[in-house]
Design a protein around this motif. Structure first.
Motif, PDB file in Angstrom:
ATOM      1  N   SER A  13      -2.734  -0.510   9.537  1.00 20.29           N
ATOM      2  CA  SER A  13      -3.248  -1.806   8.897  1.00 20.29           C
ATOM      3  C   SER A  13      -2.121  -2.451   8.269  1.00 20.29           C
ATOM      4  O   SER A  13      -1.678  -1.862   7.271  1.00 20.29           O
ATOM      5  N   THR A  15      -2.913  -3.722   5.500  1.00 16.81           N
ATOM      6  CA  THR A  15      -3.023  -3.702   4.150  1.00 16.81           C
ATOM      7  C   THR A  15      -2.435  -2.369   3.609  1.00 16.81           C
ATOM      8  O   THR A  15      -2.257  -1.942   2.198  1.00 16.81           O
ATOM      9  N   LEU A  16      -1.402  -1.698   4.410  1.00 18.30           N
ATOM     10  CA  LEU A  16      -0.746  -0.423   3.849  1.00 18.30           C
ATOM     11  C   LEU A  16       0.301  -0.969   2.948  1.00 18.30           C
ATOM     12  O   LEU A  16       0.897  -0.510   1.947  1.00 18.30           O
ATOM     13  N   ILE A  18      -0.411  -2.957   0.120  1.00 23.04           N
ATOM     14  CA  ILE A  18      -0.967  -3.204  -1.081  1.00 23.04           C
ATOM     15  C   ILE A  18      -2.062  -2.066  -1.352  1.00 23.04           C
ATOM     16  O   ILE A  18      -2.225  -1.877  -2.570  1.00 23.04           O
ATOM     17  N   ASP A  19      -2.557  -1.342  -0.459  1.00 22.03           N
ATOM     18  CA  ASP A  19      -3.899  -0.294  -0.597  1.00 22.03           C
ATOM     19  C   ASP A  19      -3.554   0.948  -1.056  1.00 22.03           C
ATOM     20  O   ASP A  19      -2.965   1.938  -0.162  1.00 22.03           O
ATOM     21  N   GLU A  20      -3.413   1.158  -2.504  1.00 22.33           N
ATOM     22  CA  GLU A  20      -3.028   2.425  -2.772  1.00 22.33           C
ATOM     23  C   GLU A  20      -3.784   3.605  -2.375  1.00 22.33           C
ATOM     24  O   GLU A  20      -3.617   4.794  -2.683  1.00 22.33           O
ATOM     25  N   THR A  21      -5.047   3.423  -1.659  1.00 19.21           N
ATOM     26  CA  THR A  21      -6.042   4.539  -1.245  1.00 19.21           C
ATOM     27  C   THR A  21      -5.555   5.031  -0.030  1.00 19.21           C
ATOM     28  O   THR A  21      -5.911   6.242   0.419  1.00 19.21           O
ATOM     29  N   LEU A  22      -4.694   4.473   0.549  1.00 26.99           N
ATOM     30  CA  LEU A  22      -4.446   4.901   1.973  1.00 26.99           C
ATOM     31  C   LEU A  22      -3.422   6.062   1.890  1.00 26.99           C
ATOM     32  O   LEU A  22      -2.151   5.813   1.173  1.00 26.99           O
ATOM     33  N   ARG A  25       0.249   5.368   2.933  1.00 27.29           N
ATOM     34  CA  ARG A  25       1.203   4.531   1.776  1.00 27.29           C
ATOM     35  C   ARG A  25       2.053   5.481   1.089  1.00 27.29           C
ATOM     36  O   ARG A  25       3.311   5.310   0.752  1.00 27.29           O
ATOM     37  N   GLN A 180     -16.092   0.865   9.253  1.00 25.95           N
ATOM     38  CA  GLN A 180     -15.843   1.692   8.051  1.00 25.95           C
ATOM     39  C   GLN A 180     -16.790   3.124   8.160  1.00 25.95           C
ATOM     40  O   GLN A 180     -17.953   2.938   8.858  1.00 25.95           O
ATOM     41  N   SER A 253      -7.866   6.272   9.069  1.00 26.69           N
ATOM     42  CA  SER A 253      -8.673   5.150   8.450  1.00 26.69           C
ATOM     43  C   SER A 253      -9.714   4.518   9.382  1.00 26.69           C
ATOM     44  O   SER A 253      -9.386   4.398  10.636  1.00 26.69           O
TER      45      SER A 253
END
Length: 268
Positions: A13, A15-16, A18-22, A25, A180, A253
Motif C-alpha cells: 500500500s 501508506t508504506l 508513513i505507516d510505522e506499524t508495517l 517499512r 482488516q 497486511s
C-alpha cells in the motif's frame, strides 16, 4: 563495481510511506545495512504503476525528478512527501540500446515523467538521501510474463556497471479482497499462491513463474491484472537463468496483501 544482485520489492500500500506499524517499512529502512550494502552507480526501477503499449524509459536530465502522487483518498501528509532524486538520462539511453539490440523493435523515451509511487515510496526508505540517479522502465500489460522476463534478460549487462535493477510490485495484488483482519488471518487463496511463488523461486523453477497463469494455484485471484507481478519477471530475468533466489522479507497486511520480497543472485 559490478553487481550480481537484482531485487523484487513488494511495495504493498502507498501508506508504506508513513505507516510505522508495517514490518515492510522497517525492512526497507534496514535494506542497506542488512541486505545490500554496496552503493549502486544508478538505479533502474520497473514499477507496477507505469503501463505503456511499448517499453518506455523516462529519460530526464533533471537534477530533481518530480514526485508523482498516483494514489487517491489517502492521508494528506502523504501528498507532501518528496523524493528529489536526480534523473539518469545516460542509463535511460543504455536501457533503450540494450533492449533494441536484444530484439525489442521499439523502445520509447518519455522526457517529462518523474517517479511514480512504485518507485519513490520504496526508494525513500531504502535510499533516503535521494542522491543516486534513478530511471524507470515501463511494463506492458497486454504482453505476457515471458515478454517481461526477456526484458530482464536484455538488461542483465547493466549490472556490470553498478546499475541496481529493482522490480517494484506485489507478490499478491487483489485490492477487492483486502480487509482488516483482527486475528491476523490470511486468506487461503493468497497463502496458497504466495507459498507456491516462494517454493518455485527458491527451487529455481523460473519457467513455472513465467507460466503462472496456467500453473499457479489461484493465479488469477492473486493477480486479477498482471501489472504488480510483471516487475518480478523483469528482476528475475535480469539475474539470469541459473540465478539463486532468496526470500529477503515476508509479511502480510489486510488479510491478503503479501509483502514478500526477493533477491536474485546471478550465478558465477
Amino acid at each position: 563495481m559490478g553487481l550480481k544482485e537484482t531485487f523484487f520489492i513488494s511495495h504493498g500500500s502507498p501508506t508504506l510511506s508513513i505507516d510505522e506499524t508495517l514490518p515492510a517499512r522497517h525492512f526497507l529502512q534496514s535494506f542497506r545495512e542488512k541486505v545490500f550494502s554496496q552503493r549502486p552507480s544508478s538505479i533502474l526501477v520497473i514499477s507496477a504503476h507505469w503501463e505503456t503499449a511499448h517499453p518506455t524509459v523516462n529519460a530526464l536530465s533533471a537534477t530533481t525528478l518530480d514526485t508523482i502522487y498516483d494514489f487517491y483518498g489517502f492521508p494528506k501528509p502523504m501528498y507532501k512527501l518528496k523524493y528529489p532524486a536526480p534523473g539518469a538520462p545516460q542509463l535511460a539511453m543504455r536501457v533503450k540500446e540494450a533492449l533494441m539490440s536484444s530484439g525489442f523493435k521499439r523502445v520509447d523515451e518519455d522526457k517529462k515523467r518523474g517517479l511514480d509511487h512504485g518507485a519513490w515510496v520504496p526508494l525513500m526508505l531504502m535510499y533516503p538521501e535521494a542522491d543516486i540517479p534513478v530511471c524507470q522502465l515501463s511494463i506492458q500489460t497486454d504482453r505476457d510474463a515471458t515478454h517481461h522476463y526477456n526484458l530482464g534478460k536484455a538488461l542483465a549487462p547493466l549490472k556490470d556497471d553498478g546499475v541496481l535493477i529493482i522490480g517494484s510490485g506485489s507478490a499478491t495484488h487483489n485490492l477487492r479482497a483486502l480487509r482488516q483482519s483482527n486475528d491476523g488471518s490470511i486468506a487461503s487463496w493468497a497463502l496458497e499462491f504466495d507459498t507456491w511463488l516462494k517454493e518455485s523461486l527458491l527451487n529455481g523453477r523460473y519457467e513455472d513463474v513465467n507460466q503462472y497463469e496456467e500453473i499457479a494455484p489461484n493465479g488469477k485471484v492473486a493477480h486479477p491484472r498482471p501489472e504488480h507481478f510483471y516487475p518480478l519477471h523483469v528482476a528475475m530475468g535480469a539475474a539470469g537463468e541459473n540465478a539463486k533466489a532468496e526470500l529477503i522479507h515476508h509479511s502480510w497486511s489486510l488479510n491478503a496483501l503479501s509483502y514478500a520480497s526477493y533477491k536474485f543472485m546471478t550465478a558465477v
